[in-house]
Design a protein around this motif. Sequence first.
Motif, mmCIF file in Angstrom:
data_model
loop_
_atom_site.group_PDB
_atom_site.id
_atom_site.type_symbol
_atom_site.label_atom_id
_atom_site.label_comp_id
_atom_site.label_asym_id
_atom_site.label_seq_id
_atom_site.Cartn_x
_atom_site.Cartn_y
_atom_site.Cartn_z
ATOM 1 N N ALA A 119 -1.957 -2.324 -3.109
ATOM 2 C CA ALA A 119 -1.916 -2.594 -4.548
ATOM 3 C C ALA A 119 -1.764 -4.089 -4.739
ATOM 4 O O ALA A 119 -2.270 -4.868 -3.937
ATOM 5 C CB ALA A 119 -0.787 -1.801 -5.201
ATOM 6 N N ASP A 241 2.395 0.565 -4.890
ATOM 7 C CA ASP A 241 2.555 -0.657 -5.689
ATOM 8 C C ASP A 241 4.016 -1.087 -5.786
ATOM 9 O O ASP A 241 4.477 -1.544 -6.822
ATOM 10 C CB ASP A 241 1.963 -0.469 -7.087
ATOM 11 C CG ASP A 241 1.637 -1.799 -7.773
ATOM 12 O OD1 ASP A 241 1.671 -2.837 -7.082
ATOM 13 O OD2 ASP A 241 1.364 -1.782 -8.989
ATOM 14 N N THR A 288 1.396 1.053 -12.664
ATOM 15 C CA THR A 288 1.008 1.055 -11.255
ATOM 16 C C THR A 288 -0.460 0.666 -11.118
ATOM 17 O O THR A 288 -1.298 1.100 -11.898
ATOM 18 C CB THR A 288 1.232 2.449 -10.649
ATOM 19 O OG1 THR A 288 2.609 2.793 -10.783
ATOM 20 C CG2 THR A 288 0.831 2.484 -9.187
ATOM 21 N N GLU A 289 -0.757 -0.154 -10.110
ATOM 22 C CA GLU A 289 -2.140 -0.491 -9.769
ATOM 23 C C GLU A 289 -2.452 -0.016 -8.352
ATOM 24 O O GLU A 289 -1.549 0.152 -7.528
ATOM 25 C CB GLU A 289 -2.386 -1.994 -9.869
ATOM 26 C CG GLU A 289 -2.721 -2.470 -11.269
ATOM 27 C CD GLU A 289 -1.482 -2.687 -12.116
ATOM 28 O OE1 GLU A 289 -1.456 -2.124 -13.238
ATOM 29 O OE2 GLU A 289 -0.546 -3.374 -11.697
ATOM 30 N N VAL A 290 -3.728 0.183 -8.079
ATOM 31 C CA VAL A 290 -4.191 0.581 -6.751
ATOM 32 C C VAL A 290 -5.383 -0.279 -6.375
ATOM 33 O O VAL A 290 -6.288 -0.491 -7.189
ATOM 34 C CB VAL A 290 -4.600 2.071 -6.709
ATOM 35 C CG1 VAL A 290 -5.079 2.459 -5.307
ATOM 36 C CG2 VAL A 290 -3.447 2.969 -7.138
#
Length: 301
Positions: A119, A241, A288-290
Amino acid sequence: MLNINYKITLSFISILAGGVMLLSSCSKKDEQTPTDPEATQPIRPVTDLSKAYVTQLFSYNPAPGQFINTSVGNTEAAQSVLNGKNGLVSLGAFGGSIVFGFDHTVLNVDGKEDIVIYANAATGSAEPGVVWVMQDTNKNGLPDDTWFELAGSATNAAGYVRNYQVTYTRPDPVTGDVKWKGSLKDSGLVKTNTFHKQPYYPEAVTAASYTLQGTLLPSTNIDANNPSFITSAPFNFGYADSTPGGDKVDIGNAIDDKGNKVKLNGIDFIKVQTGIQFNLGWLGELSTEVRGIADISLEKL
């Protein structure tokens, strides 16, 4: 919230008008004996053509957020996570989720971490996401069997809530703050900021409101004492993340919807879900990021 150096656009895959994918959630009870929910689970073996990274995108169901409906991603934004670790997609506020599949069964190796999730966490800006895994028990190639949460260091801590629901309502005007109401009789706003002025409510959701469900993580890792720069520390283990450089997770930490440990031979699908509902001031909502997801046993480091 993304690092300011990144800009994201998001396309919306598998969002039904007025509805979203509901996540089953669970808690960990260490004192219970692990059970084997699928003793005859089929295994798709690794071949010379197998890829370390996820190869299929099955659904993308974001919550409202500052990077939703922006111009830097659309369909390609979610798909950029496939086949590598240099993509980037934001899941929005609490409950936003994304589902991927591997082209083989990722085996559960006892005593070792099996999957790494890349992330864009940085020091002071962890945005933990809950990780879920699934076996392709019915052998149809679709993530329509049972989801199991991977327990992490925050499981059963104060503020950890299973089956938490949030309903988001489209604002009027559409560029305004997005109101939300939670199943704990709590409420708040996904607040807009001066950096992103587009509607934060997903344009692909045609209903006036929609509900997301999942596991709520404690917000005790967040330090809001300095309102000019609110920081978020990583959890010890188990979340996406959260740690700069990527987060390794162990299939052996799977638990069922009653909180019992389960023994999985391996998994075929993985889901990441934003786990905390919190506004970080001028930095925007915690989201949250991926960037990529890989089978550690196949990834060439």
